[in-house]
Structures are given as structure tokens and as C-alpha cells.
Design a protein around this motif. Structure first.
Motif, PDB file in Angstrom:
ATOM      1  N   ASN A   8      -5.969  23.149  -4.730  1.00 50.30           N
ATOM      2  CA  ASN A   8      -5.982  22.645  -3.361  1.00 50.30           C
ATOM      3  C   ASN A   8      -4.759  23.228  -2.622  1.00 50.30           C
ATOM      4  O   ASN A   8      -4.000  24.029  -3.200  1.00 50.30           O
ATOM      5  CB  ASN A   8      -6.016  21.112  -3.328  1.00 50.30           C
ATOM      6  CG  ASN A   8      -4.831  20.465  -4.019  1.00 50.30           C
ATOM      7  OD1 ASN A   8      -3.723  21.025  -4.078  1.00 50.30           O
ATOM      8  ND2 ASN A   8      -5.042  19.278  -4.559  1.00 50.30           N
ATOM      9  N   GLU A   9      -4.561  22.846  -1.384  1.00 53.19           N
ATOM     10  CA  GLU A   9      -3.461  23.419  -0.591  1.00 53.19           C
ATOM     11  C   GLU A   9      -2.101  23.112  -1.207  1.00 53.19           C
ATOM     12  O   GLU A   9      -1.202  23.954  -1.208  1.00 53.19           O
ATOM     13  CB  GLU A   9      -3.536  22.926   0.856  1.00 53.19           C
ATOM     14  CG  GLU A   9      -4.737  23.464   1.622  1.00 53.19           C
ATOM     15  CD  GLU A   9      -4.858  24.988   1.583  1.00 53.19           C
ATOM     16  OE1 GLU A   9      -3.838  25.687   1.779  1.00 53.19           O
ATOM     17  OE2 GLU A   9      -5.980  25.491   1.347  1.00 53.19           O
ATOM     18  N   GLU A  10      -1.941  21.917  -1.745  1.00 51.91           N
ATOM     19  CA  GLU A  10      -0.675  21.544  -2.389  1.00 51.91           C
ATOM     20  C   GLU A  10      -0.410  22.397  -3.624  1.00 51.91           C
ATOM     21  O   GLU A  10       0.719  22.850  -3.850  1.00 51.91           O
ATOM     22  CB  GLU A  10      -0.729  20.056  -2.758  1.00 51.91           C
ATOM     23  CG  GLU A  10       0.557  19.497  -3.293  1.00 51.91           C
ATOM     24  CD  GLU A  10       0.432  18.001  -3.594  1.00 51.91           C
ATOM     25  OE1 GLU A  10       0.604  17.615  -4.770  1.00 51.91           O
ATOM     26  OE2 GLU A  10       0.143  17.236  -2.654  1.00 51.91           O
ATOM     27  N   LYS A  18      -1.539  25.416  -4.195  1.00 56.27           N
ATOM     28  CA  LYS A  18      -1.235  26.776  -3.723  1.00 56.27           C
ATOM     29  C   LYS A  18       0.205  26.875  -3.238  1.00 56.27           C
ATOM     30  O   LYS A  18       0.920  27.833  -3.554  1.00 56.27           O
ATOM     31  CB  LYS A  18      -2.193  27.179  -2.609  1.00 56.27           C
ATOM     32  CG  LYS A  18      -3.619  27.381  -3.062  1.00 56.27           C
ATOM     33  CD  LYS A  18      -4.524  27.647  -1.861  1.00 56.27           C
ATOM     34  CE  LYS A  18      -5.974  27.596  -2.229  1.00 56.27           C
ATOM     35  NZ  LYS A  18      -6.858  27.692  -1.049  1.00 56.27           N
ATOM     36  N   ALA A  19       0.640  25.881  -2.450  1.00 56.16           N
ATOM     37  CA  ALA A  19       1.999  25.899  -1.904  1.00 56.16           C
ATOM     38  C   ALA A  19       3.039  25.828  -3.023  1.00 56.16           C
ATOM     39  O   ALA A  19       4.063  26.525  -2.974  1.00 56.16           O
ATOM     40  CB  ALA A  19       2.188  24.742  -0.924  1.00 56.16           C
ATOM     41  N   ASP A  60       3.135  29.162  -4.798  1.00 59.26           N
ATOM     42  CA  ASP A  60       3.689  30.146  -3.874  1.00 59.26           C
ATOM     43  C   ASP A  60       5.210  30.022  -3.765  1.00 59.26           C
ATOM     44  O   ASP A  60       5.906  31.023  -3.619  1.00 59.26           O
ATOM     45  CB  ASP A  60       3.040  29.987  -2.501  1.00 59.26           C
ATOM     46  CG  ASP A  60       3.377  31.131  -1.570  1.00 59.26           C
ATOM     47  OD1 ASP A  60       3.214  32.301  -1.978  1.00 59.26           O
ATOM     48  OD2 ASP A  60       3.825  30.848  -0.438  1.00 59.26           O
TER      49      ASP A  60
END
Length: 171
Positions: free
Chosen positions: A105-107, A109-110, A113
Motif C-alpha cells: 500500500n502507499e505506506e 511504498k513510502a 522508499d
């Protein structure tokens, strides 16, 4: 007489084949209560299909080859933890059948990253398939981060769950 005997043998073989039936399909049907969530307890190696608070089915599972801890990076061998969703179905999986989970999910990925790394992906609930039939009887946790169950069990899951169903993965 030869033709009559040959015809009798041919008809007998055809009747025998018809009696055996068609090969069993891996695609089952399900008309019971809707699965409203999937709960996976990594520590217990159990997965539950629930309708609200009622357990419809439960399964023993295998996890990634590094079963302790949350998946953070591609190649870490861990199974994710958190809330995800059923997001795809693969009828031609190398692991018999598979149901996709919306990791990362976006979390996720962040987080990856922030370390300059990839979070990984392609997390599925899947059957054993040929690889698992060799590995699973010998080792409990053998996937690259997926959740593995027996082939006949993934047939049930594949029939019972729908896209968008929440998947809660606990440590």
C-alpha cells in the motif's frame, strides 16, 4: 466375428471411460454466506474466512521463508502485516490457483522508499502447486512472502472470496 469382438471391446472401453467421469475441475462454486473478511494470524499459522464474526472456514498456512516480522523490502522473504484487500485472481497460477493481496500500500511504498529500496509485491494466498508439493511437507514456511495452503483448500478460498474483501494479517 473379428469386427463384432472389436466393436464390443471398443464399446466396453467407451463405457468404462464414461463411468470414470470427467477430470475434477479446480473451479468450485460457493453459495453460502459472503466472506466479509480474511484474518491471518502468522504466529498461529492459521487463516480464517469470516462472515462478520462467524468463522466459515479455517486453514493451516505456510508463510514466507523469514516468517517473523513485517515485510518491508523486496526479497526479504517476509509476509506482510497490516490491513490489505483482495485485489486480483489468478486462475493460471504456478501454485494451482491464487488470490492477490493489495500489498504494497502507499505506506509500505513510502517506508521502503525512505531507505532507497523497493517494497516488493506480488503477495498472494495460493496453493502449493508443484513447488509446494515438494517443499511444504518438509518445511513449514517456504514461500517468498505469500500465504500458502493446500491445493484443494485454495479451491475453496478462490470460490468463496470476492474482490475488495479486507485481509487482516496479524503478527
Amino acid at each position: 466375428m473379428y469386427n463384432a469382438t472389436r466393436r464390443t471391446v471398443t464399446l466396453s472401453l467407451l463405457a468404462l471411460l464414461a463411468a470414470c467421469g470427467a477430470p475434477k475441475s479446480k473451479f468450485k462454486t460457493y453459495d453460502g454466506p459472503a466472506v466479509t473478511q480474511v484474518v491471518i494470524n502468522k504466529g498461529q499459522r492459521r487463516m480464517y474466512l469470516l462472515n462478520n464474526q462467524t468463522v466459515l472456514k479455517s486453514y493451516d498456512i505456510g508463510l514466507g521463508n523469514e516468517p517473523i516480522g513485517d515485510k518491508q523490502f523486496e526479497g526479504d522473504g517476509k509476509t506482510p502485516e497490516g490491513i490489505y484487500f483482495i485485489d486480483r485472481f489468478n486462475p493460471r497460477s504456478a501454485y494451482h490457483l491464487s488470490v492477490g493481496i493489495s500489498y504494497p500500500n502507499e505506506e509500505d511504498k513510502a517506508y521502503a522508499d525512505s531507505f532507497g529500496l523497493a517494497p516488493g509485491g506480488d503477495i498472494f494466498i495460493h496453493g502449493w502447486g508443484p513447488e509446494g508439493n515438494v517443499k511444504a511437507p518438509k518445511m513449514r514456511d517456504w514461500t517468498a512472502g505469500c500465504i500458502a495452503i493446500k491445493d484443494d483448500e485454495i479451491e475453496d478460498v478462490y470460490a468463496m472470496v470476492r474482490g475488495g474483501v479486507p485481509v487482516i494479517i496479524n503478527p
